[in-house]
Every structure is written in structure tokens, then in C-alpha cells.
Design a protein around this motif. Structure first.
Motif, PDB file in Angstrom:
ATOM      1  N   ARG A  75       0.731  -1.181  -0.026  1.00  0.00           N
ATOM      2  CA  ARG A  75      -0.016  -0.104   0.028  1.00  0.00           C
ATOM      3  C   ARG A  75       0.863   1.216  -0.130  1.00  0.00           C
ATOM      4  N   ASN A  76       1.809   1.209  -0.895  1.00  0.00           N
ATOM      5  CA  ASN A  76       2.699   2.336  -1.081  1.00  0.00           C
ATOM      6  C   ASN A  76       2.738   2.914  -2.290  1.00  0.00           C
ATOM      7  N   GLY A  77       1.576   2.501  -3.216  1.00  0.00           N
ATOM      8  CA  GLY A  77       1.354   3.058  -4.704  1.00  0.00           C
ATOM      9  C   GLY A  77       2.119   2.578  -5.507  1.00  0.00           C
ATOM     10  N   CYS A  78       2.982   1.446  -5.355  1.00  0.00           N
ATOM     11  CA  CYS A  78       3.738   0.867  -6.327  1.00  0.00           C
ATOM     12  C   CYS A  78       3.473  -0.686  -6.093  1.00  0.00           C
ATOM     13  N   CYS A  79       3.805  -1.365  -7.366  1.00  0.00           N
ATOM     14  CA  CYS A  79       3.656  -2.818  -7.332  1.00  0.00           C
ATOM     15  C   CYS A  79       4.789  -3.515  -6.719  1.00  0.00           C
ATOM     16  N   ASP A  80       5.354  -3.048  -5.884  1.00  0.00           N
ATOM     17  CA  ASP A  80       6.492  -3.466  -5.012  1.00  0.00           C
ATOM     18  C   ASP A  80       6.044  -4.959  -4.710  1.00  0.00           C
ATOM     19  N   THR A  81       6.972  -5.970  -4.343  1.00  0.00           N
ATOM     20  CA  THR A  81       6.797  -7.164  -3.859  1.00  0.00           C
ATOM     21  C   THR A  81       8.072  -7.695  -2.861  1.00  0.00           C
TER      22      THR A  81
END
Length: 123
Positions: free
Chosen positions: A26-32
């Protein structure tokens, strides 16, 4: 723990969306990272067709869930999709467009780059 923020083109991972706020972290990026078992790595532009497809498969992304701070998605929203769900939508002819610059490199473990490029909204 978050993995390095690299996109499918090898550059820095661009933000996907802050309204609605997306991403496993939920940081606005599609991090994983290791905790992201669904691999929420594809930055996709929601369409009515894809939202209906997802709901049909049991993942209703349109219904608000205020208890989780989720307003529900509508066509035009950008959202970090699970790589496997994107591939499934591609195979069924219901895949949305993707933003390659905001799609995490780990997606390539599931979806070939040439498939992603076929849905690219950013060149």
C-alpha cells in the motif's frame, strides 16, 4: 521485506496509483517481497471487462470495503494485479492494459515480456 523496485524493462519502478492506493505494501507501487504470495506486481488499467472477469472468478474488486479502507475499483483506475490473474485474463481474452514502467520485474517469472508488451499503455 521489500525486494528492489525494478520494472520489467530494467529501470526504476514507477508508481502505479495512490488514488486508489494500491500495491501489496500500500505504497502506490507494485513492489513485492516474500510475504506477497499473490505476486501483486502488474500495474493494470482497470476495464469493465476485466472487473467483471475478476468478479466472475470470485475476486470482486468493485464492491467497497470501508473496513479495509477500500473504495472499490471502477474502469480507469490503476491497480496492482496478481501476475497469475493477469496471465489468466490474457488467456481468456479479458486482460487489461498495463503500464510497463510501473510493473515489477518479478512479473516476468509468470508473464513473458512479449505478452506484457502486447497490452502496454506506455509504449
Amino acid at each position: 521485506m521489500k525486494e528492489p523496485s525494478v520494472n520489467v524493462l530494467g529501470g526504476p519502478l514507477a508508481p502505479c496509483s495512490t488514488n486508489p492506493l494500491t500495491g501489496f505494501f500500500r505504497n502506490g507501487c507494485c513492489d513485492t517481497g516474500p510475504a506477497d504470495r499473490g505476486q501483486h506486481t502488474v500495474c493494470a488499467l482497470m476495464t469493465a471487462e476485466f472487473l467483471a472477469f475478476s468478479k466472475y472468478l470470485g475476486n470482486d474488486l468493485t464492491t467497497p470495503h470501508p473496513e479495509f479502507g477500500f473504495k472499490g475499483l471502477k474502469p480507469g483506475d490503476q491497480w496492482c494485479l496478481c501476475a497469475g490473474r493477469f496471465l489468466q485474463a490474457h488467456e481468456e481474452g479479458a486482460a487489461p492494459q498495463v503500464r510497463l514502467a510501473a510493473t515489477h520485474a518479478r512479473t516476468l517469472e509468470v508473464v513473458p515480456l512479449e505478452v506484457l508488451k502486447g497490452y502496454a499503455s506506455d509504449g
